[in-house]
Structures are given as C-alpha cells and as structure tokens.
Enzyme design. Structure first.
Site, PDB file in Angstrom:
ATOM      1  N   ASP A   1      67.545 -11.214  15.880  1.00 41.62           N
ATOM      2  CA  ASP A   1      66.820 -10.318  16.793  1.00 41.62           C
ATOM      3  C   ASP A   1      66.789  -8.916  16.193  1.00 41.62           C
ATOM      4  O   ASP A   1      67.433  -8.664  15.176  1.00 41.62           O
ATOM      5  CB  ASP A   1      67.492 -10.297  18.192  1.00 41.62           C
ATOM      6  CG  ASP A   1      68.903  -9.729  18.130  1.00 41.62           C
ATOM      7  OD1 ASP A   1      69.669 -10.168  17.252  1.00 41.62           O
ATOM      8  OD2 ASP A   1      69.234  -8.865  18.954  1.00 41.62           O
TER       9      ASP A   1
ATOM     10  N   HIS B   1      67.285 -19.091  12.643  1.00 41.76           N
ATOM     11  CA  HIS B   1      66.727 -18.386  13.810  1.00 41.76           C
ATOM     12  C   HIS B   1      66.697 -16.909  13.424  1.00 41.76           C
ATOM     13  O   HIS B   1      67.638 -16.172  13.656  1.00 41.76           O
ATOM     14  CB  HIS B   1      67.634 -18.612  15.027  1.00 41.76           C
ATOM     15  CG  HIS B   1      67.146 -17.928  16.268  1.00 41.76           C
ATOM     16  ND1 HIS B   1      66.244 -18.510  17.137  1.00 41.76           N
ATOM     17  CD2 HIS B   1      67.422 -16.713  16.775  1.00 41.76           C
ATOM     18  CE1 HIS B   1      66.008 -17.673  18.145  1.00 41.76           C
ATOM     19  NE2 HIS B   1      66.706 -16.567  17.946  1.00 41.76           N
TER      20      HIS B   1
ATOM     21  N   ASP C   1      69.354 -27.556  11.783  1.00 43.13           N
ATOM     22  CA  ASP C   1      68.695 -26.587  10.895  1.00 43.13           C
ATOM     23  C   ASP C   1      67.272 -26.386  11.425  1.00 43.13           C
ATOM     24  O   ASP C   1      66.293 -26.909  10.888  1.00 43.13           O
ATOM     25  CB  ASP C   1      68.650 -27.122   9.446  1.00 43.13           C
ATOM     26  CG  ASP C   1      68.048 -26.078   8.498  1.00 43.13           C
ATOM     27  OD1 ASP C   1      67.757 -26.420   7.325  1.00 43.13           O
ATOM     28  OD2 ASP C   1      67.857 -24.911   8.936  1.00 43.13           O
TER      29      ASP C   1
ATOM     30  N   GLU D   1      71.450 -19.271  14.031  1.00 42.91           N
ATOM     31  CA  GLU D   1      71.030 -17.879  13.823  1.00 42.91           C
ATOM     32  C   GLU D   1      71.779 -17.319  12.614  1.00 42.91           C
ATOM     33  O   GLU D   1      72.638 -17.986  12.030  1.00 42.91           O
ATOM     34  CB  GLU D   1      71.311 -17.065  15.089  1.00 42.91           C
ATOM     35  CG  GLU D   1      70.693 -15.679  15.028  1.00 42.91           C
ATOM     36  CD  GLU D   1      70.445 -15.071  16.389  1.00 42.91           C
ATOM     37  OE1 GLU D   1      70.923 -15.601  17.408  1.00 42.91           O
ATOM     38  OE2 GLU D   1      69.758 -14.034  16.432  1.00 42.91           O
TER      39      GLU D   1
HETATM   40  O1  G3I Z   1      86.003 -18.135  22.867  1.00 41.08           O
HETATM   41  C1  G3I Z   1      85.481 -19.088  23.806  1.00 41.08           C
HETATM   42  C2  G3I Z   1      86.307 -20.368  23.732  1.00 41.08           C
HETATM   43  O2  G3I Z   1      87.632 -20.109  24.178  1.00 41.08           O
HETATM   44  C3  G3I Z   1      85.652 -21.438  24.587  1.00 41.08           C
HETATM   45  O3  G3I Z   1      86.343 -22.643  24.443  1.00 41.08           O
HETATM   46  C4  G3I Z   1      84.202 -21.614  24.113  1.00 41.08           C
HETATM   47  C5  G3I Z   1      83.456 -22.665  24.892  1.00 41.08           C
HETATM   48  O4  G3I Z   1      83.175 -22.200  26.163  1.00 41.08           O
HETATM   49  O5  G3I Z   1      83.481 -20.353  24.272  1.00 41.08           O
HETATM   50  C6  G3I Z   1      84.037 -19.380  23.423  1.00 41.08           C
HETATM   51  O6  G3I Z   1      83.305 -18.179  23.592  1.00 41.08           O
HETATM   52  C7  G3I Z   1      81.993 -18.247  23.047  1.00 41.08           C
HETATM   53  C8  G3I Z   1      81.868 -17.085  22.074  1.00 41.08           C
HETATM   54  O7  G3I Z   1      80.515 -16.936  21.606  1.00 41.08           O
HETATM   55  C9  G3I Z   1      82.745 -17.337  20.870  1.00 41.08           C
HETATM   56  O8  G3I Z   1      82.644 -16.211  19.990  1.00 41.08           O
HETATM   57  C10 G3I Z   1      81.015 -18.106  24.193  1.00 41.08           C
HETATM   58  O9  G3I Z   1      81.029 -19.308  24.959  1.00 41.08           O
HETATM   59  C11 G3I Z   1      79.601 -17.882  23.640  1.00 41.08           C
HETATM   60  O10 G3I Z   1      78.708 -17.617  24.697  1.00 41.08           O
HETATM   61  C12 G3I Z   1      79.607 -16.691  22.694  1.00 41.08           C
HETATM   62  O11 G3I Z   1      78.331 -16.608  22.130  1.00 41.08           O
HETATM   63  C13 G3I Z   1      77.979 -15.333  21.605  1.00 41.08           C
HETATM   64  C14 G3I Z   1      76.472 -15.222  21.850  1.00 41.08           C
HETATM   65  O12 G3I Z   1      76.001 -13.991  21.310  1.00 41.08           O
HETATM   66  C15 G3I Z   1      76.119 -15.277  23.325  1.00 41.08           C
HETATM   67  O13 G3I Z   1      76.743 -14.226  23.973  1.00 41.08           O
HETATM   68  C16 G3I Z   1      78.253 -15.312  20.095  1.00 41.08           C
HETATM   69  O14 G3I Z   1      79.648 -15.288  19.845  1.00 41.08           O
HETATM   70  C17 G3I Z   1      77.611 -14.073  19.493  1.00 41.08           C
HETATM   71  O15 G3I Z   1      77.708 -14.152  18.066  1.00 41.08           O
HETATM   72  C18 G3I Z   1      76.129 -14.009  19.876  1.00 41.08           C
HETATM   73  O16 G3I Z   1      75.662 -12.788  19.405  1.00 41.08           O
HETATM   74  C19 G3I Z   1      74.233 -12.695  19.400  1.00 41.08           C
HETATM   75  C20 G3I Z   1      73.879 -11.380  20.086  1.00 41.08           C
HETATM   76  O17 G3I Z   1      74.238 -11.480  21.461  1.00 41.08           O
HETATM   77  C21 G3I Z   1      72.414 -11.064  19.923  1.00 41.08           C
HETATM   78  N1  G3I Z   1      72.073 -11.052  18.513  1.00 41.08           N
HETATM   79  C22 G3I Z   1      72.314 -12.372  17.892  1.00 41.08           C
HETATM   80  C23 G3I Z   1      73.777 -12.675  17.946  1.00 41.08           C
HETATM   81  C24 G3I Z   1      74.105 -13.982  17.238  1.00 41.08           C
HETATM   82  O18 G3I Z   1      73.653 -15.097  17.942  1.00 41.08           O
HETATM   83  O1  9MR Z   2      66.495 -14.597  19.682  1.00 40.24           O
HETATM   84  C1  9MR Z   2      67.588 -14.384  20.573  1.00 40.24           C
HETATM   85  C2  9MR Z   2      68.895 -14.473  19.772  1.00 40.24           C
HETATM   86  O2  9MR Z   2      68.970 -13.379  18.871  1.00 40.24           O
HETATM   87  C3  9MR Z   2      70.091 -14.436  20.726  1.00 40.24           C
HETATM   88  O3  9MR Z   2      71.274 -14.713  20.009  1.00 40.24           O
HETATM   89  C4  9MR Z   2      69.918 -15.503  21.816  1.00 40.24           C
HETATM   90  C5  9MR Z   2      71.053 -15.459  22.818  1.00 40.24           C
HETATM   91  O4  9MR Z   2      71.158 -14.231  23.367  1.00 40.24           O
HETATM   92  O5  9MR Z   2      68.693 -15.322  22.528  1.00 40.24           O
HETATM   93  C6  9MR Z   2      67.565 -15.460  21.641  1.00 40.24           C
HETATM   94  O6  9MR Z   2      66.390 -15.234  22.410  1.00 40.24           O
HETATM   95  C7  9MR Z   2      66.007 -16.350  23.194  1.00 40.24           C
HETATM   96  C8  9MR Z   2      66.343 -16.101  24.661  1.00 40.24           C
HETATM   97  O7  9MR Z   2      67.755 -16.017  24.778  1.00 40.24           O
HETATM   98  C9  9MR Z   2      65.792 -17.209  25.497  1.00 40.24           C
HETATM   99  N1  9MR Z   2      64.334 -17.314  25.319  1.00 40.24           N
HETATM  100  C10 9MR Z   2      63.991 -17.604  23.917  1.00 40.24           C
HETATM  101  C11 9MR Z   2      64.489 -16.476  23.045  1.00 40.24           C
HETATM  102  C12 9MR Z   2      64.122 -16.701  21.577  1.00 40.24           C
HETATM  103  O8  9MR Z   2      64.763 -17.861  21.108  1.00 40.24           O
END
Ligand code: G3I
Ligand code: 9MR
Ligand code: ZN
Length: 530
Positions: free
Chosen positions: A146, A457, A503, A512
C-alpha cells in the site's frame, strides 16, 4: 520432493536440504553425474504435515551448480555451492527500499523499467487539528503493498539495518545504484535518511509523533503517482513517539561520523520525543474509526518505551532512563522480540552493542542471559524438525517470514555475543527456509531462486503492466489464520500451516511485501557477509 536453498550454499559451510515423501536422494553436478547419494529416515513434521527427513551434504565442497533427485523422479531446484552463493540478493534486498521511496521520481537510470514519476507530493491533512491545518509532508517509504507511511513500521525497519551497520559497517561497502551513490556516505545510510527525514516532519513541536500518514482508505491498484487521495496524519501516539525517540537517538550516533548536520537534527528529535514521553507516561493510541488503512495497533507501549529508554540513556546518560529500564524489565517484556509490535529485542541490542561499562553491569548481564535463553529455545525447536525451522505450527500467522528472519537475527546476535558456531548454523537454516528449503519448494524472495514467488500484493507491481517483478522483495509467507478471501478459500483451508500460502497478488495476508520484512533479511545477509 527435495527442498533446498535455491540460491545456494557456502563452500565450507554446513549444507542441509529436506526430503519429503521419498527416502532416497542423489546429488548431481551440472553435468548430471551423481556426486553423493543416500537414504534418509523420515519423521512426521507438524509444520508441513508431511513425512520428511534431513539431508546433510556438507562434505560436498567443490564449487559449482547442483541439483537433487529422489526415487520418485522429482528434481530439486538447481543451486550453487560457492564462496558467495547468494549473488545479488544482499544488494537487491537493500534496493527494495529505493523502490518504496515516496515523493521522488524513480528515474530509469536507477529504477530501470520500474521507473515512475514522483508521488504523494500533496500537502497532508492533520487530522483533529484545531484549527484544521494541512502541512508539507514529503518523502519516506511506502510501507508495503500500500502507499501508507507508518512511523512504527519505519522505525523498526530502520533499526534492523542501523544496528547491522553498527555491528558490521564494512558489510555495507556496497553501491546500491541510487541517486546518492558516490556521495561519500554509505548508500544504506543515504537510503535510511529518506525515511528518517520524513519522520522528522511527523513530529509536533511538543515532541509528540503522529502515528501514520495514509489516505482515509487504501488506494486502488494504481501507480503511486496516480493516487490522488490526500494523506492524513493521524493523531500522535506513544508508540510512534517512543519508536522515534529510540531510532533518532540510534541514527544520531550512526550518522555523526558521516553527516554532522543530519546527526544533530536526529539528536534534537530524539530529545524532543523524550520530553513528550516523560510528560505522557500513560498515553496509548486508538486508530481513528474513520481511517480505514493499516492500524499497527499495539495495546502495550512498554517495549517501545524500553527501547527508547535504552537509546536515550546512550544519548544523554540520564539515570532516569536506567530507572525506567529496571521498572519495565519487572513486567517481563520480551527482550528478544524484533517485530513491528514488540521491540524489546531492539532495547537489548542497544544495551549489548554499547561499550562495556556504559550500562550497569547487572542490567547488561540480565539482557545477555535473556538473549542466550531465547536463542537456545530457537535451537531446540529447530533441531526437532526436518526443516530445522525454529517454528511451532501455531506461529504461522500474517508476516510469518518476518518472524523467521527475526529468529535468524536472534541467533546471529547470539553468535555475536558468544562466537558459538551453532547459532550461526541455525541462523543459516532459517535463511535456507526463506530461500526455498520449505514444504512449498518456493523461494520467498522475488527474482532469487529457480522457483521464486512472482505475484506479490504490491500496487506498483500489479499496476505497472510489466511482466517481470522487481527482484529482492520478501513475501509475508504462510499464514494459517487466514485474513483475505484467497487465504480463507478452500484451497488453503485444511492445509498444514507451512503450506497456507498463495503466490497471488490478491492474498495480502500471505503474499504482501513490506519494508520490515526486507530489513531483517538485510541484517542477516550483512552479518553472514553475503
Ligand atoms: O500474535 C498473534 C498470535 O498470538 C495469534 O495466535 C495469531 C492468530 O490470531 O495472531 C497473531 O497476531 C497477528 C499479527 O499480525 C502477528 O504479527 C494478527 O492476528 C494479524 O491481524 C496481524 O496482521 C498484521 C496486519 O497488518 C493486519 O493488522 C500484520 O502483522 C502486519 O504486518 C500488517 O501490516 C500491514 C499494514 O497494516 C498495512 N500495510 C501492509 C502491511 C503488511 O501487510
Ligand atoms: O492492500 C491492503 C494491504 O496493504 C493491507 O495489508 C490489507 C490489510 O489491511 O488491506 C489491503 O487492502 C484490501 C482491504 O483490506 C480490503 N479490500 C481490498 C483491499 C486491497 O486488497
Ligand atoms: Zn508515495
């Protein structure tokens, strides 16, 4: 199936592969001649759900290209054995940050066919400002697939690379072919300055730091320069302010010998953030409900304040930081965690990399004990499975490859502290997994490995109309907990944790890319002298 590190193995190093669903292997050289063969005892592997076994071919030291076959006719990816088997991987892993630059035209001279015009040069809206205001906000790195820019995520990516620089400065004598190359400042520091200088603009006069700058909702899959959504700066958070205090203090130390003016700006920002932290001891952060982008929510800022205290003590030597460190250690923060949410391990690195006698001896000893304990736990877990992956089945969640690489960082830092070769060997096994020695027989770094993932992604990759993908990007990797329609779909349900991956650009919870999934790879490769 025989899974290997698809980049390769160091001539004189330990060389392991993993065979699954078969028992007999033959190792062939480029001409097809069998140079080694044998039978393997298989055991059940919980992570991959398969019967698998370990192949040790460390005795093979002749440089060249090789591949394995098994009795069922499958052939492994080709790989090399050589002095520098990873090729341009290290350089590509660092160049990823240039491709994430916001607010700058990426020209063909440096970006080749992936060039694009400058993006997000519009003023940002400061959310909940009274009176409502906008401000210049230029630069920084796009976080991931993003176009958002997030302080906590950026600070952790910077820390991985700046601590690696502090430990192994010579490993960064690498030209990255970026606009600043040849400036006399190491290219990695010029690259990191792009993010650090943006972070300075995220700080308020009272020292508080805005949590992130993103549009109100994610952009479509368009090129960055076509994204006209206005970035909003969400309110200040203690997470961002503490991370800023820490990483600016670290940066002021690292940049001092190269760019005194910049180092002074970073020092000023760290001390200003410190003032805010002292004035706001119990502040956290709530993502505004109308901002629908990444939250990087974190219910505990004790680890961020621990990291800040360690780095601020190195900056100003005030005893109150030692008092705060002691207080926070009481609540048993994880002091080997190196991810975006838990940064206690960065505090430990700050303490253990400082000259002896800087911190009270008992604190230093405590941090070291906890570190070795953590590293030994990883060795025990890895030694019990045929992939030698330091993971339990429940650990495969969103960004699992970051955790694999952070585990490799823990093991390499344990090697730094003890010089015990076992830590370096087990760290290499984690890198082997990322580069192909896994149940999916896939390299999780674009352009590196015969069977490298190719459909991340990532908005520019999807929108640029170019078949080829930029090399050197790390995929988030398997996620057994789902999180997007592809990951949740039948194809991934019921699969073993290590196989819950697609993939497919639509799968943001398994495929991503982000800056803090590349930064631990930079640390690992810098340490290993790739
Ligand atoms: O640590 C818990 C674990 O104890 C548990 O068993 C497991 C299953 O429920 O969840 C674990 O936490 C997860 C966490 O990532 C681990 O780092 C959360 O469920 C999961 O929702 C979380 O996802 C994060 C995601 O954003 C959604 O919030 C990712 O770490 C994080 O890298 C990702 O970051 C996104 C940014 O928001 C937007 N830009 C892209 C980026 C990468 O996807
Ligand atoms: O592209 C977004 C990605 O960077 C984030 O990690 C992810 C979770 O926050 O969300 C992606 O955006 C999606 C949104 O959450 C749901 N609608 C589709 C978007 C594009 O895949
Ligand atoms: Zn941008």
């Amino acid at each position: 199936m025989i899974a290997v590190n698809q980049s390769g193995y160091v001539t004189k190093g330990v060389k392991h592969a993993t065979i699954a669903g078969a028992k007999h292997y033959e190792l062939h050289d480029a001409k097809g001649s069998v140079v080694l063969s044998g039978d393997v005892k298989l055991i059940h592997d919980e992570n991959s759900g398969a019967e698998a076994g370990l192949i040790d071919f460390s005795e093979v030291e002749k440089a060249g290209t090789y591949y394995f076959t098994d009795e069922k006719g499958s052939q492994s990816a080709r790989f090399v054995i050589g002095r520098k088997p990873y090729g341009d991987l290290y350089r590509d892993a660092m160049r990823m940050f240039y491709f994430q630059r916001c607010g700058m035209e990426l020209t063909p001279e440096y970006a080749g066919k992936f060039a694009h015009k400058a993006c997000h040069c519009m003023e940002a809206r400061v959310l909940k400002s009274r009176p409502a205001r906008r401000q210049k906000l230029l630069g920084g790195w796009h976080d991931a697939g993003d176009y958002g820019r997030y302080v906590t995520a950026g600070a952790v990516a910077l820390a991985h690379m700046l601590y690696a620089f502090e430990m192994k400065p010579k490993a960064f004598d690498v030209s990255l072919n970026i606009p600043e190359s040849g400036s006399g400042i190491p290219d990695i520091l010029s690259e990191c300055a792009w993010e650090l200088d943006w972070m300075l603009q995220m700080q308020e006069k009272d020292g508080g730091v805005h949590h992130k700058a993103t549009s109100m909702h994610f952009a479509d899959f368009i090129m960055p320069e076509d994204d006209r959504l206005v970035p909003v700066m969400t309110p200040v958070s203690s997470l961002a302010t503490a991370d800023q205090a820490a990483v600016m203090a670290l940066a002021s130390r690292i940049y001092e010998p190269y760019d005194k003016k910049r180092a002074a700006k970073y020092k000023k920002s760290a001390l200003l953030a410190a003032k805010w932290l002292q004035a706001n001891p119990d502040f956290l952060f709530k993502n505004p409900s109308d901002v629908h982008t990444g939250t990087y929510e974190d219910r505990c800022d004790a680890d961020e304040r621990l990291w800040a205290a360690a780095e601020l003590y190195l900056l100003d030597g005030k005893d109150e930081w030692i008092w705060l460190i002691r207080q926070i250690l009481e609540i048993r923060v994880n002091t080997t965690a190196l991810g975006w949410a838990d940064v206690g391990g960065l505090a430990a690195m700050a303490v253990l990399l400082s000259p002896a006698g800087t911190f009270p001896k008992d604190l230093r000893t405590r941090f070291k004990e906890l570190w070795i304990e953590g590293a030994d736990r990883l060795v025990t877990i890895a030694s019990e499975n045929p992939y030698e992956l330091a993971f339990r089945p429940y650990e495969f969640h969103w960004g699992s490859n970051m955790q694999v690489l952070c585990n490799a960082m823990v093991l390499l830092f344990a090697h730094h502290l003890t010089k015990d070769k076992k830590y370096a060997d087990y760290a290499r096994f984690q890198l082997d997994y990322i580069l192909g020695r896994n149940a999916l027989d896939i390299s999780y770094v674009t352009g590196h490995g015969e069977r490298a993932f190719k459909d991340p992604h990532n908005r520019p990759t999807v929108a640029d109309g170019i078949e080829e993908v930029i090399p050197g990007f790390v995929s988030g990797g398997p996620n057994a907990h789902g999180g997007d329609t592809i990951a949740n779909r039948e194809t991934l349900k019921g699969k073993a944790p290590m196989c819950c991956y697609a993939d497919d650009w639509r799968s943001y919870s398994t495929n991503e890319i982000t800056i803090y999934w590349n930064s631990p790879l930079v640390f690992v490769l810098a340490y290993l002298g790739a």
